[in-house]
Design a protein around this motif. Structure first.
Motif, PDB file in Angstrom:
ATOM      1  N   MET A   1       0.836  -1.210   0.000  1.00 23.58           N
ATOM      2  CA  MET A   1       0.000   0.000   0.000  1.00 23.58           C
ATOM      3  C   MET A   1       0.861   1.246   0.000  1.00 23.58           C
ATOM      4  SD  MET A   1      -3.177  -0.108  -0.186  1.00 23.58           S
ATOM      5  CE  MET A   1      -3.473  -1.529  -1.151  1.00 23.58           C
ATOM      6  N   ALA A   2       2.000   1.181   0.675  1.00 27.08           N
ATOM      7  CA  ALA A   2       2.825   2.377   0.767  1.00 27.08           C
ATOM      8  C   ALA A   2       3.422   2.712  -0.575  1.00 27.08           C
ATOM      9  CB  ALA A   2       3.934   2.147   1.787  1.00 27.08           C
ATOM     10  N   ALA A   3       3.748   1.675  -1.341  1.00 25.41           N
ATOM     11  CA  ALA A   3       4.431   1.921  -2.603  1.00 25.41           C
ATOM     12  C   ALA A   3       3.463   2.232  -3.719  1.00 25.41           C
ATOM     13  CB  ALA A   3       5.273   0.705  -2.961  1.00 25.41           C
ATOM     14  N   LYS A   4       2.214   2.473  -3.393  1.00 21.02           N
ATOM     15  CA  LYS A   4       1.219   2.728  -4.426  1.00 21.02           C
ATOM     16  C   LYS A   4       1.569   4.032  -5.123  1.00 21.02           C
ATOM     17  CE  LYS A   4      -3.782   2.532  -4.841  1.00 21.02           C
ATOM     18  NZ  LYS A   4      -5.018   2.309  -4.142  1.00 21.02           N
ATOM     19  N   LYS A   5       1.593   4.000  -6.424  1.00 19.39           N
ATOM     20  CA  LYS A   5       1.950   5.198  -7.176  1.00 19.39           C
ATOM     21  C   LYS A   5       0.813   6.211  -7.109  1.00 19.39           C
ATOM     22  CE  LYS A   5       5.801   3.659  -9.054  1.00 19.39           C
ATOM     23  NZ  LYS A   5       7.072   4.188  -8.705  1.00 19.39           N
ATOM     24  N   LEU A   6       1.191   7.485  -7.147  1.00 24.65           N
ATOM     25  CA  LEU A   6       0.201   8.543  -7.034  1.00 24.65           C
ATOM     26  C   LEU A   6      -0.776   8.533  -8.194  1.00 24.65           C
ATOM     27  CD1 LEU A   6       2.397  11.424  -5.705  1.00 24.65           C
ATOM     28  CD2 LEU A   6       0.551  10.281  -4.527  1.00 24.65           C
ATOM     29  N   LEU A  31       2.690  11.432   1.711  1.00 26.58           N
ATOM     30  CA  LEU A  31       2.174  11.594   3.071  1.00 26.58           C
ATOM     31  C   LEU A  31       3.261  11.969   4.068  1.00 26.58           C
ATOM     32  CD1 LEU A  31      -0.374   8.684   3.240  1.00 26.58           C
ATOM     33  CD2 LEU A  31      -0.875  11.090   3.217  1.00 26.58           C
ATOM     34  N   CYS A  32       4.530  11.785   3.697  1.00 26.36           N
ATOM     35  CA  CYS A  32       5.595  12.108   4.639  1.00 26.36           C
ATOM     36  C   CYS A  32       5.915  13.597   4.650  1.00 26.36           C
ATOM     37  CB  CYS A  32       6.867  11.358   4.275  1.00 26.36           C
ATOM     38  SG  CYS A  32       6.822   9.670   4.830  1.00 26.36           S
ATOM     39  N   LEU A  33       5.356  14.354   3.716  1.00 21.94           N
ATOM     40  CA  LEU A  33       5.690  15.772   3.663  1.00 21.94           C
ATOM     41  C   LEU A  33       4.744  16.572   4.529  1.00 21.94           C
ATOM     42  CD1 LEU A  33       6.179  16.015  -0.155  1.00 21.94           C
ATOM     43  CD2 LEU A  33       7.963  16.028   1.546  1.00 21.94           C
ATOM     44  N   SER A  57      -4.944   9.917   1.007  1.00 24.79           N
ATOM     45  CA  SER A  57      -5.155   9.061   2.184  1.00 24.79           C
ATOM     46  C   SER A  57      -6.211   8.019   1.899  1.00 24.79           C
ATOM     47  CB  SER A  57      -5.604   9.890   3.381  1.00 24.79           C
ATOM     48  OG  SER A  57      -4.649  10.849   3.695  1.00 24.79           O
ATOM     49  N   ARG A  58      -7.265   8.436   1.195  1.00 25.70           N
ATOM     50  CA  ARG A  58      -8.331   7.486   0.900  1.00 25.70           C
ATOM     51  C   ARG A  58      -7.809   6.340   0.048  1.00 25.70           C
ATOM     52  NH1 ARG A  58     -12.984  10.773   1.689  1.00 25.70           N
ATOM     53  NH2 ARG A  58     -11.872  12.398   0.587  1.00 25.70           N
ATOM     54  N   ALA A  59      -6.784   6.639  -0.792  1.00 30.39           N
ATOM     55  CA  ALA A  59      -6.248   5.575  -1.636  1.00 30.39           C
ATOM     56  C   ALA A  59      -5.450   4.562  -0.839  1.00 30.39           C
ATOM     57  CB  ALA A  59      -5.374   6.186  -2.727  1.00 30.39           C
ATOM     58  N   CYS A  60      -4.825   4.989   0.279  1.00 25.79           N
ATOM     59  CA  CYS A  60      -4.015   4.017   1.017  1.00 25.79           C
ATOM     60  C   CYS A  60      -4.652   3.527   2.292  1.00 25.79           C
ATOM     61  CB  CYS A  60      -2.686   4.532   1.518  1.00 25.79           C
ATOM     62  SG  CYS A  60      -1.986   5.877   0.786  1.00 25.79           S
ATOM     63  N   ALA A  61      -5.687   4.169   2.792  1.00 28.10           N
ATOM     64  CA  ALA A  61      -6.177   3.793   4.117  1.00 28.10           C
ATOM     65  C   ALA A  61      -6.820   2.415   4.074  1.00 28.10           C
ATOM     66  CB  ALA A  61      -7.181   4.826   4.601  1.00 28.10           C
ATOM     67  N   PRO A  62      -6.760   1.690   5.178  1.00 31.88           N
ATOM     68  CA  PRO A  62      -7.373   0.361   5.204  1.00 31.88           C
ATOM     69  C   PRO A  62      -8.889   0.453   5.276  1.00 31.88           C
ATOM     70  CG  PRO A  62      -6.472   0.896   7.339  1.00 31.88           C
ATOM     71  CD  PRO A  62      -6.061   2.007   6.429  1.00 31.88           C
ATOM     72  N   LYS A  63      -9.521  -0.639   4.951  1.00 33.48           N
ATOM     73  CA  LYS A  63     -10.986  -0.662   4.965  1.00 33.48           C
ATOM     74  C   LYS A  63     -11.477  -0.862   6.387  1.00 33.48           C
ATOM     75  CE  LYS A  63     -12.684  -3.969   2.730  1.00 33.48           C
ATOM     76  NZ  LYS A  63     -13.962  -4.652   2.887  1.00 33.48           N
TER      77      LYS A  63
ATOM     78  N   TYR B 207       3.454   2.416   8.223  1.00 27.92           N
ATOM     79  CA  TYR B 207       3.210   3.752   8.755  1.00 27.92           C
ATOM     80  C   TYR B 207       2.459   4.627   7.768  1.00 27.92           C
ATOM     81  CZ  TYR B 207       7.228   5.651   6.174  1.00 27.92           C
ATOM     82  OH  TYR B 207       8.097   6.035   5.197  1.00 27.92           O
ATOM     83  N   THR B 208       2.586   4.315   6.460  1.00 31.05           N
ATOM     84  CA  THR B 208       1.843   5.104   5.472  1.00 31.05           C
ATOM     85  C   THR B 208       0.345   4.932   5.674  1.00 31.05           C
ATOM     86  OG1 THR B 208       3.617   4.565   3.962  1.00 31.05           O
ATOM     87  CG2 THR B 208       1.699   5.635   3.032  1.00 31.05           C
TER      88      THR B 208
END
Lengths: 290, 367
Positions: A1-6, A31-33, A57-63, B207-208
């Motif tokens: 999920m973290a490596a998901k491209k923008l 998200l780190c900025l 955030s919606r693209a990476c957040a868990p369900k 953490y993301t």
């Protein structure tokens, strides 16, 4: 999920191109900025940047799931929630057996029977569901070269003589236990990373790593500067991948650990805090005992 | 109105153009109007109008703040705060010794951090709190819902079922002992299915995902306004590995702490975080300290450290603005978090419970 491209987070094409000029290509980088940095890089106003943040955030957040849904899902298939160890008192204490979907750690001083226990569990996992097994293959990562195939056959033949009544059945069982001998931390980590595809390919239902402690203690001398951090790094990475595999495929993962003496004023022996797996630890007994 | 143009939340390019054109205060912008602005700077009329709306919104916000106006301001007198604190609910933990040293239980609008070695009971306490926050008000609870953000994967539904069943049974016993109509009516909605349906579970793998979830949390809480507890089980786990840049880690953690404080205050909910322990190698000995470093220690308002003493589990209140530092013993039974000895049947007539809606807790003999 973290490596998901923008791009896949549904940001506009020009925004993605603009950000990639500053090497911001994945959701993690975004998200780190901080908000001010994002305003500078995207050239948008404060409120616009907040909207972009919500989109990414919606693209990476868990369900979200409620605890009730989780319980319903478990109760639909109760037999697949545990691997019974066939030791009745142990199963009772563990509320059914080794749980599927989480990591279990087995710790003891040398010679108590950790490897024997692992070999027995491998046999149990290959049994059909009607006999209390998981009807699947086993991945056994052996770092001490302690696995003995003859002992495996001996256990199987003596424990379940009616089931393993022919040589065919025994050979079939041995074919579904995949043994990997890894002797360094680096190899163990690489092997753990590559497990996802193997699990799908070979229909694996149990992962055993025997033992984590031996490779770690061989390679990391905690008295040396910086080794403690590297060791925790290696263990945390391994643990998070294993947790992901256990949860994703709903299979049990078993790790064995060694005992060390802690030189404090307390009682002598405690398990080496090597494994950060915060789940059930068979050595100290569970808190949910009935 | 005298606010400088450089401090307004406009796009940086726009701000640069305004500065180059010689605008200095927000009042000048508002006086010029959208058409004049678009001609002077060379932007379209729509963009100029948008910018002016942002400026107007900001200035109104400023004016309201200086006049001490709406409820969105965070200014009040200590007397108002005292009244608020006295009527505020606590989330009980079912271990009366722990509730006592915390001053009644886990406080709403504050961040509580629970640190401890693996296996000591942090996740058990979190699961207990997620059930206890739902206790109806007539039994002394806050009748809220719970958000559970799990980063370690140690949330076991079966265990929550055990804890919830014990809690429901406890309330049934109280209702029978006191024989009051509203207690029995409240129990109709306080069932196992309801409790489980009001625990909202998120599993964050790194953490993301955790950062993303905390960004989305205010929106979620606005939709589910009855949430009174946010648990993040394992704030340390995703930050302890894969981080070469420690200053980035500190920055992200501080950002998280600030967002959580805002969430706790705006939504009147308690935020509970669990932390791991790490070994600090000193000159001649090594000690166990909470992980994530010294700067993280400032994030939580209340810090509870769980530890072992031979085979007894102890809880120490390490940091609290209103209670003194003390240590108590607790037990984890099949019903959940409990005291070590069954306390005698007491009616507490004094203490911080001045709210007439809150009934004194009566404990019956444990089996």
């Amino acid at each position: 999920m973290a490596a998901k491209k923008l791009r896949r987070a549904q940001l506009s094409q020009e925004m993605c191109e603009r950000l990639s000029r500053y090497q911001i290509t994945t959701c993690q980088d975004f998200l780190c900025l901080s908000l001010l940095e994002l305003m500078k890089l995207t050239g948008q106003s404060y409120y616009e940047v907040q909207k972009l943040l919500c989109k990414v955030s919606r693209a990476c957040a868990p369900k979200m799931q409620t605890a009730y849904e989780m319980k319903l899902r478990k109760s639909v298939n109760p037999s697949s929630a545990f691997l019974s160890t066939t030791l009745h008192s142990l199963d009772r204490v563990l509320h059914g057996g080794v749980p599927c979907g989480s990591l279990t750690e087995i710790t003891s001083p040398p010679g108590c029977g950790k490897t024997q226990f692992c070999i027995m569990l491998s046999v149990l996992a290959t049994l059909p569901v009607s006999m209390g097994g998981l009807d699947g293959a086993v991945i056994y990562i052996d770092t001490e070269s302690a696995f003995s195939a003859e002992r495996l056959i001996e256990i199987a033949a003596n424990r379940f003589p009616d089931y393993f009544d022919s040589d065919e059945k025994l050979l079939c069982m041995t074919r579904s236990i995949h043994l990997y001998r890894e002797l360094t931390c680096c190899c163990v980590l690489k092997r753990i990373m590559s497990l996802e595809e193997e699990i799908i390919l070979k229909k694996v239902k149990l992962i055993i790593i025997d033992s984590v402690a031996s490779v770690v203690r061989k390679e990391f001398d905690t008295k040396l500067q910086g080794n403690l951090a590297e060791r925790s790094n290696f263990l945390s990475r391994g643990a998070s991948v294993l947790k992901y595999l256990a949860e994703e495929f709903s299979i049990p993962v078993i790790l064995t650990n060694q005992i060390t003496t802690s030189l404090s004023s307390g009682p002598g022996i405690q398990a080496d805090l090597v494994s950060p797996a915060d789940d059930l630890s068979l050595s100290e007994g569970t808190c949910a005992s009935g | 109105m005298q606010r400088e143009v450089g401090t307004l939340p406009l796009a940086p390019a726009l701000r640069a153009r305004l500065a180059a054109a010689g605008f200095q205060t927000a009042q000048e912008l508002l006086d010029t109007g959208p058409c004049g602005l678009s001609k002077e700077i060379g932007i379209s009329r729509e963009e100029a109008l948008e910018a002016l709306q942002v400026v107007r919104q900001e200035c109104h916000g400023d004016a309201a703040r200086t006049a001490g106006g709406s409820g969105a301001t965070r200014k009040c007198t200590a007397l108002e705060l005292l009244e608020e604190e006295q009527t505020q609910g606590f989330i009980i933990t079912f271990c009366s010794a722990l509730d006592n040293i915390l001053g009644g239980g886990v406080q709403l609008t504050k961040i509580t951090e629970i640190c401890g070695a693996p296996g000591v009971g942090k996740t058990q306490l979190c699961m207990q709190l997620a059930v206890d926050v739902q206790i109806p008000e007539c039994f002394g609870g806050v009748a809220g819902e719970a958000v559970f953000i799990d980063t370690e994967g140690s949330f076991m539904v079966d265990r929550v079922v055990d804890i919830a069943a014990a809690c429901v049974q406890h309330c049934h016993l109280i209702a029978e002992a006191q024989q009051e109509e509203d207690l029995r009516k409240a129990l109709e909605t306080f069932s196992l299915e309801n409790i489980l349906s009001h625990i909202y579970y998120f599993r964050c793998r790194d953490y993301t995902e955790l950062l993303a979830q905390v960004y989305l949390l205010p929106e979620f809480l606005a939709e589910h306004s009855k949430v009174r507890l946010v648990v993040i089980d394992g704030i340390a786990f995703p930050f302890r590995h894969d981080f070469e840049d420690l200053s980035l880690r500190t920055r992200l953690l501080n950002g998280l702490a600030q967002q959580l404080i805002i969430i706790a205050n705006d939504h009147k909910s308690a935020v509970v975080l669990t932390n791991q322990m790490t070994t600090r190698i000193g000159q001649s000995q090594s000690t166990l300290v909470p992980a994530l470093g010294e700067s993280w220690g400032h994030a939580a308002t209340v810090r509870l450290i769980l530890h072992w003493d031979n085979s007894q589990r102890l809880a120490t209140l390490y940091k609290s603005p209103s209670q003194k530092e003390s240590t108590i013993a607790y037990h984890i039974t099949s019903h959940g978090f409990r005291d070590v000895q069954p306390p005698a049947v007491t009616h507490s007539t004094e203490g911080p419970e001045l709210n007439p809606r809150k009934r004194p807790r009566t404990e019956e003999e444990k089996q």
